[in-house]
Design an enzyme around this catalytic site. Structure first.
Site, PDB file in Angstrom:
ATOM      1  N   HIS A   1       0.839  -1.208   0.000  1.00 18.90           N
ATOM      2  CA  HIS A   1       0.000   0.000   0.000  1.00 18.90           C
ATOM      3  C   HIS A   1       0.875   1.260   0.000  1.00 18.90           C
ATOM      4  O   HIS A   1       0.614   2.208  -0.748  1.00 18.90           O
ATOM      5  CB  HIS A   1      -0.888   0.051   1.248  1.00 18.90           C
ATOM      6  CG  HIS A   1      -1.890  -1.067   1.379  1.00 18.90           C
ATOM      7  ND1 HIS A   1      -2.018  -1.823   2.514  1.00 18.90           N
ATOM      8  CD2 HIS A   1      -2.816  -1.546   0.510  1.00 18.90           C
ATOM      9  CE1 HIS A   1      -2.988  -2.710   2.351  1.00 18.90           C
ATOM     10  NE2 HIS A   1      -3.473  -2.573   1.147  1.00 18.90           N
TER      11      HIS A   1
ATOM     12  N   LYS B   1     -15.047  -8.218   6.251  1.00 12.75           N
ATOM     13  CA  LYS B   1     -13.885  -9.023   6.638  1.00 12.75           C
ATOM     14  C   LYS B   1     -13.642  -8.910   8.137  1.00 12.75           C
ATOM     15  O   LYS B   1     -13.921  -7.865   8.733  1.00 12.75           O
ATOM     16  CB  LYS B   1     -12.633  -8.497   5.925  1.00 12.75           C
ATOM     17  CG  LYS B   1     -12.651  -8.699   4.435  1.00 12.75           C
ATOM     18  CD  LYS B   1     -11.345  -8.174   3.854  1.00 12.75           C
ATOM     19  CE  LYS B   1     -11.377  -8.129   2.351  1.00 12.75           C
ATOM     20  NZ  LYS B   1     -10.212  -7.478   1.786  1.00 12.75           N
TER      21      LYS B   1
ATOM     22  N   ARG C   1      -2.294  -6.864  -7.978  1.00 10.06           N
ATOM     23  CA  ARG C   1      -1.173  -7.779  -7.734  1.00 10.06           C
ATOM     24  C   ARG C   1      -1.234  -8.884  -8.781  1.00 10.06           C
ATOM     25  O   ARG C   1      -0.816  -8.693  -9.903  1.00 10.06           O
ATOM     26  CB  ARG C   1      -1.242  -8.337  -6.310  1.00 10.06           C
ATOM     27  CG  ARG C   1      -0.860  -7.308  -5.260  1.00 10.06           C
ATOM     28  CD  ARG C   1      -1.350  -7.671  -3.897  1.00 10.06           C
ATOM     29  NE  ARG C   1      -2.811  -7.645  -3.853  1.00 10.06           N
ATOM     30  CZ  ARG C   1      -3.541  -7.849  -2.776  1.00 10.06           C
ATOM     31  NH1 ARG C   1      -2.947  -8.159  -1.636  1.00 10.06           N
ATOM     32  NH2 ARG C   1      -4.858  -7.778  -2.811  1.00 10.06           N
TER      33      ARG C   1
HETATM   34  P1  ADP Z   1      -9.810  -4.225   0.080  1.00 14.95           P
HETATM   35  O1  ADP Z   1     -10.340  -4.945   1.275  1.00 14.95           O
HETATM   36  O2  ADP Z   1     -10.683  -3.115  -0.377  1.00 14.95           O
HETATM   37  O3  ADP Z   1      -9.313  -5.091  -1.044  1.00 14.95           O
HETATM   38  P2  ADP Z   1      -7.053  -3.799   0.889  1.00 14.95           P
HETATM   39  O4  ADP Z   1      -6.651  -2.958   2.049  1.00 14.95           O
HETATM   40  O5  ADP Z   1      -6.787  -5.254   0.995  1.00 14.95           O
HETATM   41  O6  ADP Z   1      -8.566  -3.434   0.688  1.00 14.95           O
HETATM   42  O7  ADP Z   1      -6.393  -3.263  -0.433  1.00 14.95           O
HETATM   43  C1  ADP Z   1      -6.649  -1.985  -0.938  1.00 14.95           C
HETATM   44  C2  ADP Z   1      -6.138  -1.895  -2.354  1.00 14.95           C
HETATM   45  O8  ADP Z   1      -4.717  -2.053  -2.338  1.00 14.95           O
HETATM   46  C3  ADP Z   1      -6.657  -2.968  -3.291  1.00 14.95           C
HETATM   47  O9  ADP Z   1      -6.827  -2.397  -4.564  1.00 14.95           O
HETATM   48  C4  ADP Z   1      -5.562  -3.993  -3.316  1.00 14.95           C
HETATM   49  O10 ADP Z   1      -5.544  -4.717  -4.529  1.00 14.95           O
HETATM   50  C5  ADP Z   1      -4.341  -3.090  -3.209  1.00 14.95           C
HETATM   51  N1  ADP Z   1      -3.195  -3.796  -2.649  1.00 14.95           N
HETATM   52  C6  ADP Z   1      -3.158  -4.591  -1.579  1.00 14.95           C
HETATM   53  N2  ADP Z   1      -1.920  -5.084  -1.370  1.00 14.95           N
HETATM   54  C7  ADP Z   1      -1.143  -4.560  -2.357  1.00 14.95           C
HETATM   55  C8  ADP Z   1       0.245  -4.697  -2.722  1.00 14.95           C
HETATM   56  N3  ADP Z   1       1.069  -5.502  -2.054  1.00 14.95           N
HETATM   57  N4  ADP Z   1       0.682  -4.015  -3.806  1.00 14.95           N
HETATM   58  C9  ADP Z   1      -0.163  -3.232  -4.517  1.00 14.95           C
HETATM   59  N5  ADP Z   1      -1.468  -3.073  -4.243  1.00 14.95           N
HETATM   60  C10 ADP Z   1      -1.959  -3.725  -3.177  1.00 14.95           C
END
Ligand code: ADP
Length: 160
Positions: A18, A42, A91
């Protein structure tokens, strides 16, 4: 016109994946708003307030980034705050279908708002909040996967 991007997600917790996306977007847009989802189904480790604080502490080097909560539709929040672009990270291929569906729904309800999908950097593509939590619960090392403040916060949480 100043350009504002919104990066919505659970961020439970914020990871280096992130942080990388946010660093990159902060260079492209005048302002980036990290929107912490409050009503996710979640199971969460951190409350929305804790997640917001961890994001702020991890991004204190960026002056054009702010963190906010939202309940409801991201696009409604964006209209209220004059934001034009939704940023999401990609990803592996498994992310694609979900992101495409979300982008299409958002296009339908808010045609003026664009979704921008950003590829994860190669060194971070395997990092997920879920994986990080799994590692932490089982005593794995979190160095380079999440910011240091998050490592400390996870250790404190798991001690309770
Ligand atoms: P959500 O529950 O909405 O998917 P996340 O916090 O898991 O929220 O992720 C938010 C965004 O960041 C999503 O678009 C996810 O694909 C992206 N994301 C999560 N991990 C990574 C990473 N390692 N690299 C790039 N983008 C990421």
């Amino acid at each position: 016109m100043s350009k504002t991007a919104v990066y919505p997600g659970s961020f439970d917790p914020i990871t280096m994946g992130h942080v990388d996306i946010i660093n990159r977007m902060a260079r492209l847009y005048d302002q980036v708003i990290i929107l912490v989802a409050q009503s996710s189904q979640k199971q969460q480790m951190f409350t929305p307030e804790e997640r917001k604080t961890l994001i702020e502490q991890s991004l204190s080097h960026l002056k054009n980034v702010k963190v906010d909560f939202f309940v409801g539709l991201t696009t409604d929040y964006m209209k209220k705050h004059n934001a034009q672009v939704i940023v999401r990270g990609l990803r592996a291929v498994v992310d694609f279908e979900y992101e495409m569906t979300m982008a299409n729904i958002n296009k339908k309800i808010a045609p003026d708002i664009e979704t921008m999908l950003v590829f994860a950097s190669p060194e971070y593509y395997y990092i997920s909040s879920r994986g990080v939590k799994e590692l932490a619960i089982n005593g794995g090392a979190l160095t380079d996967l999440v910011p240091d403040v998050v490592i400390k916060a996870m250790e404190a949480k798991l001690k309770k």
